[in-house]
Design an enzyme around this catalytic site. Structure first.
Site, PDB file in Angstrom:
ATOM      1  N   LYS A  22       1.002  -1.220  -0.159  1.00 62.75           N
ATOM      2  CA  LYS A  22      -0.196   0.046   0.018  1.00 62.75           C
ATOM      3  C   LYS A  22       0.944   1.185   0.096  1.00 62.75           C
ATOM      4  O   LYS A  22       0.774   2.146  -0.673  1.00 62.75           O
ATOM      5  CB  LYS A  22      -0.931  -0.083   1.242  1.00 62.75           C
ATOM      6  CG  LYS A  22      -1.609   1.335   1.272  1.00 62.75           C
ATOM      7  CD  LYS A  22      -2.123   1.460   2.604  1.00 62.75           C
ATOM      8  CE  LYS A  22      -1.540   1.738   3.791  1.00 62.75           C
ATOM      9  NZ  LYS A  22      -1.317   2.869   4.457  1.00 62.75           N
ATOM     10  N   ASN A  23       1.904   1.047   0.916  1.00 62.61           N
ATOM     11  CA  ASN A  23       2.686   2.658   1.136  1.00 62.61           C
ATOM     12  C   ASN A  23       3.565   2.789  -0.081  1.00 62.61           C
ATOM     13  O   ASN A  23       3.853   3.846  -0.376  1.00 62.61           O
ATOM     14  CB  ASN A  23       3.226   2.657   2.477  1.00 62.61           C
ATOM     15  CG  ASN A  23       2.453   2.853   3.714  1.00 62.61           C
ATOM     16  OD1 ASN A  23       1.254   3.158   3.320  1.00 62.61           O
ATOM     17  ND2 ASN A  23       2.919   2.536   4.609  1.00 62.61           N
ATOM     18  N   CYS A 117      -4.059   7.909  10.145  1.00 59.74           N
ATOM     19  CA  CYS A 117      -4.171   7.556  11.184  1.00 59.74           C
ATOM     20  C   CYS A 117      -3.790   8.277  12.556  1.00 59.74           C
ATOM     21  O   CYS A 117      -2.706   8.763  12.309  1.00 59.74           O
ATOM     22  CB  CYS A 117      -3.302   6.041  11.576  1.00 59.74           C
ATOM     23  SG  CYS A 117      -4.258   4.771  10.551  1.00 59.74           S
ATOM     24  N   ARG A 122       1.867  14.201  13.736  1.00 61.35           N
ATOM     25  CA  ARG A 122       2.489  13.844  12.263  1.00 61.35           C
ATOM     26  C   ARG A 122       3.039  15.062  11.709  1.00 61.35           C
ATOM     27  O   ARG A 122       2.220  15.162  10.834  1.00 61.35           O
ATOM     28  CB  ARG A 122       1.749  12.663  11.587  1.00 61.35           C
ATOM     29  CG  ARG A 122       1.465  11.417  12.321  1.00 61.35           C
ATOM     30  CD  ARG A 122       0.485  10.600  11.794  1.00 61.35           C
ATOM     31  NE  ARG A 122       1.457   9.849  10.645  1.00 61.35           N
ATOM     32  CZ  ARG A 122       0.774   8.738   9.974  1.00 61.35           C
ATOM     33  NH1 ARG A 122      -0.140   8.377  10.381  1.00 61.35           N
ATOM     34  NH2 ARG A 122       1.658   8.016   9.269  1.00 61.35           N
ATOM     35  N   ASP A 305       4.760  -0.198  12.109  1.00 67.27           N
ATOM     36  CA  ASP A 305       3.403  -0.722  11.557  1.00 67.27           C
ATOM     37  C   ASP A 305       3.055  -2.251  11.980  1.00 67.27           C
ATOM     38  O   ASP A 305       1.774  -2.554  11.411  1.00 67.27           O
ATOM     39  CB  ASP A 305       3.247  -0.492  10.114  1.00 67.27           C
ATOM     40  CG  ASP A 305       3.031   1.153   9.634  1.00 67.27           C
ATOM     41  OD1 ASP A 305       2.984   1.679  10.541  1.00 67.27           O
ATOM     42  OD2 ASP A 305       3.047   1.172   8.332  1.00 67.27           O
ATOM     43  N   ARG A 397      -8.684   0.299   5.011  1.00 68.75           N
ATOM     44  CA  ARG A 397      -7.897   1.195   4.112  1.00 68.75           C
ATOM     45  C   ARG A 397      -6.752   0.539   3.783  1.00 68.75           C
ATOM     46  O   ARG A 397      -6.093   1.111   2.845  1.00 68.75           O
ATOM     47  CB  ARG A 397      -7.499   2.313   5.310  1.00 68.75           C
ATOM     48  CG  ARG A 397      -8.613   3.438   5.671  1.00 68.75           C
ATOM     49  CD  ARG A 397      -8.121   4.393   6.706  1.00 68.75           C
ATOM     50  NE  ARG A 397      -6.999   4.995   6.040  1.00 68.75           N
ATOM     51  CZ  ARG A 397      -6.258   6.157   6.790  1.00 68.75           C
ATOM     52  NH1 ARG A 397      -6.771   6.405   7.822  1.00 68.75           N
ATOM     53  NH2 ARG A 397      -5.309   6.387   6.092  1.00 68.75           N
TER      54      ARG A 397
HETATM   55  C1  UD1 Z   1       5.141   6.187   6.706  1.00 63.18           C
HETATM   56  C2  UD1 Z   1       3.721   5.148   6.541  1.00 63.18           C
HETATM   57  C3  UD1 Z   1       3.408   4.875   7.916  1.00 63.18           C
HETATM   58  C4  UD1 Z   1       4.582   4.244   8.840  1.00 63.18           C
HETATM   59  C5  UD1 Z   1       5.633   5.551   8.822  1.00 63.18           C
HETATM   60  C6  UD1 Z   1       6.796   4.782   9.499  1.00 63.18           C
HETATM   61  C7  UD1 Z   1       2.829   5.842   4.310  1.00 63.18           C
HETATM   62  C8  UD1 Z   1       1.727   6.558   3.779  1.00 63.18           C
HETATM   63  N1  UD1 Z   1       2.873   5.847   5.777  1.00 63.18           N
HETATM   64  O1  UD1 Z   1       4.168   7.374   7.440  1.00 63.18           O
HETATM   65  O2  UD1 Z   1       2.521   3.672   7.484  1.00 63.18           O
HETATM   66  O3  UD1 Z   1       4.177   3.887  10.028  1.00 63.18           O
HETATM   67  O4  UD1 Z   1       5.995   5.739   7.493  1.00 63.18           O
HETATM   68  O5  UD1 Z   1       7.449   3.733   8.946  1.00 63.18           O
HETATM   69  O6  UD1 Z   1       3.717   5.526   3.849  1.00 63.18           O
HETATM   70  N2  UD1 Z   1       8.385  13.274  10.969  1.00 63.18           N
HETATM   71  C9  UD1 Z   1       8.784  14.573  11.418  1.00 63.18           C
HETATM   72  N3  UD1 Z   1       8.652  15.529  10.444  1.00 63.18           N
HETATM   73  C10 UD1 Z   1       8.189  15.176   9.233  1.00 63.18           C
HETATM   74  C11 UD1 Z   1       8.096  13.752   8.653  1.00 63.18           C
HETATM   75  C12 UD1 Z   1       8.048  13.003   9.894  1.00 63.18           C
HETATM   76  O7  UD1 Z   1       8.973  15.042  12.734  1.00 63.18           O
HETATM   77  O8  UD1 Z   1       8.433  16.315   8.328  1.00 63.18           O
HETATM   78  C13 UD1 Z   1       8.593  12.369  12.263  1.00 63.18           C
HETATM   79  C14 UD1 Z   1       7.418  11.542  12.475  1.00 63.18           C
HETATM   80  O9  UD1 Z   1       6.379  12.146  13.355  1.00 63.18           O
HETATM   81  C15 UD1 Z   1       7.620  10.269  12.819  1.00 63.18           C
HETATM   82  C16 UD1 Z   1       8.884   9.828  12.242  1.00 63.18           C
HETATM   83  O10 UD1 Z   1       9.235  11.032  11.555  1.00 63.18           O
HETATM   84  O11 UD1 Z   1       8.109  10.358  14.102  1.00 63.18           O
HETATM   85  C17 UD1 Z   1       8.817   8.957  10.782  1.00 63.18           C
HETATM   86  O12 UD1 Z   1       7.715   9.495  10.195  1.00 63.18           O
HETATM   87  P1  UD1 Z   1       7.572   9.176   8.772  1.00 63.18           P
HETATM   88  O13 UD1 Z   1       8.608   7.843   8.274  1.00 63.18           O
HETATM   89  O14 UD1 Z   1       7.617  10.526   7.760  1.00 63.18           O
HETATM   90  O15 UD1 Z   1       6.159   8.614   8.654  1.00 63.18           O
HETATM   91  P2  UD1 Z   1       4.943   8.724   7.503  1.00 63.18           P
HETATM   92  O16 UD1 Z   1       5.794   8.979   6.070  1.00 63.18           O
HETATM   93  O17 UD1 Z   1       4.107   9.911   7.995  1.00 63.18           O
END
Ligand code: UD1
Length: 430
Positions: A22-23, A117, A122, A305, A397
């Site tokens: 999915k991701n 979620c 986030r 996840d 989802r």
């Molecule tokens: C993606 C996945 C999600 C998975 C996560 C971690 C998708 C759609 N979702 O989420 O299922 O749980 O990776 O493997 O692919 N962070 C910041 N600033 C930012 C971006 C992230 O501080 O601009 C922090 C987040 O709060 C978190 C960490 O970085 O603590 C990792 O987040 P990230 O890898 O970006 O997760 P997502 O891309 O939101």
């Protein structure tokens, strides 16, 4: 509202096919607007989040033709707006990928602030930092993120935190920037590599994806491609844990075992037999399982996840386990629901202390988010008696035909639309 109704106690036995990730698929779909040529995507999972993104892309003028349930042809040569206003787009996290892809190709994009979620705050500051480093201006107003640039120029970007989303988004925009971008402290997840491979198959020049330094030489134009998305490591892991929790024997097929190493290692550590094949993994849980310690980490560490599924399994393993969530701060909300089923888990800050109990007992529980919903379903499969999992909207989802795949392995599970359906099911299985 749809619910799963489950009669627990049957060991899962048999074979299950895993779908596309999915991701990875969400990012690749968004990236396919970066060419005017036609892109063919295969192994796309048929899940709600993908449906929402497809709809949002159609609304801005992208033509998407379904070849079959898992393949589409995409043509983005007639986009008529760079403002994505589809009302459900802010419900999914991956809406932010349209920022990177549209900004890269058209130098402008406007998308609602992403949702997804509720597992902690986030932020998207790293995405914005990356776009700004490429020369874009980024403003957040009225719930919308607007990114625009006269021109995008490659830069040297260090991500303060390892972020899958920011890595992919910056990689997309930089693919069509002028000159070279170096992205340091990049995420190494399999889907980062898959998106890089996809962009390269369109003519991008990205090297180092899968390591923590990604080098991108911008190109002027990307062309059409045919691409098959990698298998979903989280769907695979979920079935592996369901096999373990029900003391079953399941062959999880169409996977890349290398992507499952952290999951496989933990299952082996607690006493499961895990056999790896070229594109399958077999999990057998014939002996009593015991406790362990787990910390979620960026890839190749144990995936966040898979944390709810791991915690759920450990709740019925002998001994005391400790699970530490290091990625998202609010990812133990499902623990109260597990407690209703007899689990003995104490959460202190980002750590769960789990005292294994001999069994779960069926109860009525709410799925608070996607992966927690899957974990509660696993608990129901392992429990004595009937479990009802409410709000399975979340599960849909990210999991295609979850109930049907589980039923094909011998689970007693059905979708209920009313109290009457639940009563009918209870009568049938008692
Ligand atoms: C993606 C996945 C999600 C998975 C996560 C971690 C998708 C759609 N979702 O989420 O299922 O749980 O990776 O493997 O692919 N962070 C910041 N600033 C930012 C971006 C992230 O501080 O601009 C922090 C987040 O709060 C978190 C960490 O970085 O603590 C990792 O987040 P990230 O890898 O970006 O997760 P997502 O891309 O939101």
């Amino acid at each position: 509202m749809e619910q799963y109704v489950i009669k627990g106690g049957n060991p899962l036995v048999g074979e299950v096919e895993i779908g596309g990730a999915k991701n990875a698929a969400l990012a690749i779909l968004a990236a396919s607007v970066m060419t005017d040529d036609t892109v063919t995507l295969e192994n796309l999972p048929d899940v709600r989040d993908i449906g929402v993104l497809i709809h949002a892309m159609e609304e801005i003028g992208v033509r998407i033709d379904r070849i079959n349930r898992h393949s589409v042809k995409i043509n983005a040569s007639n986009i008529h707006t760079l403002s994505v206003e589809y009302e459900y787009i802010n419900k999914i996290r991956a809406s932010y990928y349209l920022l990177g892809s549209l900004l890269g190709k058209y130098r402008r994009a406007e998308v609602a602030f992403p949702g997804g979620c509720d597992i902690g705050s986030r932020p998207i500051d790293l995405h914005i930092k990356g776009f700004r480093a490429l020369g874009a201006q980024v403003e957040i107003e009225h719930g919308q993120i607007l990114a625009h640039a006269d021109k995008l120029v490659g830069g040297h970007i260090y991500l303060d935190k390892v972020s899958v989303g920011a890595t992919i988004n910056i990689m997309m925009a930089a693919s069509m920037a002028e000159g070279k971008t170096i992205l340091e402290n990049a995420a190494k997840e399999p889907h980062v590599v898959d998106v890089a491979n996809f962009l390269n198959s369109m003519g991008a020049n990205i090297r180092g994806a899968g390591t923590d330094v990604i080098r991108i030489e911008g190109v002027r134009r990307l062309h059409g491609t045919e691409y098959s998305i990698i298998p979903d490591q989280i769907e695979a892991g979920t079935f592996m844990f369901a096999a373990a929790a029900t003391k079953g024997d399941v062959m999880v097929k169409s996977v890349i075992p290398k992507h499952l190493e952290a999951t496989t290692a933990k299952l082996a550590e607690i006493g499961c037999e895990v056999e790896e094949f070229d594109d399958a993994v077999r999990v057998v849980a014939s002996k009593p399982l015991h406790s362990t310690h787990v910390t979620t980490l960026a890839y190749p560490g144990f995936p966040t996840d898979m944390q709810p599924q791991m915690t759920t399994l450990l709740a019925i393993c002998q001994g005391t386990s400790i699970v530490t969530e290091s990625i998202f701060e609010n990812r133990f909300r499902y623990v109260d629901e597990l407690s209703r089923m007899g689990a003995d888990i104490k959460v202190e800050s980002n750590t769960a202390i789990i005292n294994g109990v001999p069994k779960f007992t069926g109860a009525r529980v709410d799925a608070p988010d996607l992966r927690a919903g899957a974990a509660l379903t696993i608990a129901g499969l392992a429990a004595e008696g009937i479990t009802v999992v409410d709000d399975i909207y979340y599960i849909e989802r990210g999991y295609e035909d979850f109930d049907r795949k589980l039923a094909s392995l011998g689970a007693q599970i059905e979708i209920a639309y009313s109290e009457k359906d639940i009563q009918k099911f209870t009568l049938k299985v008692s």
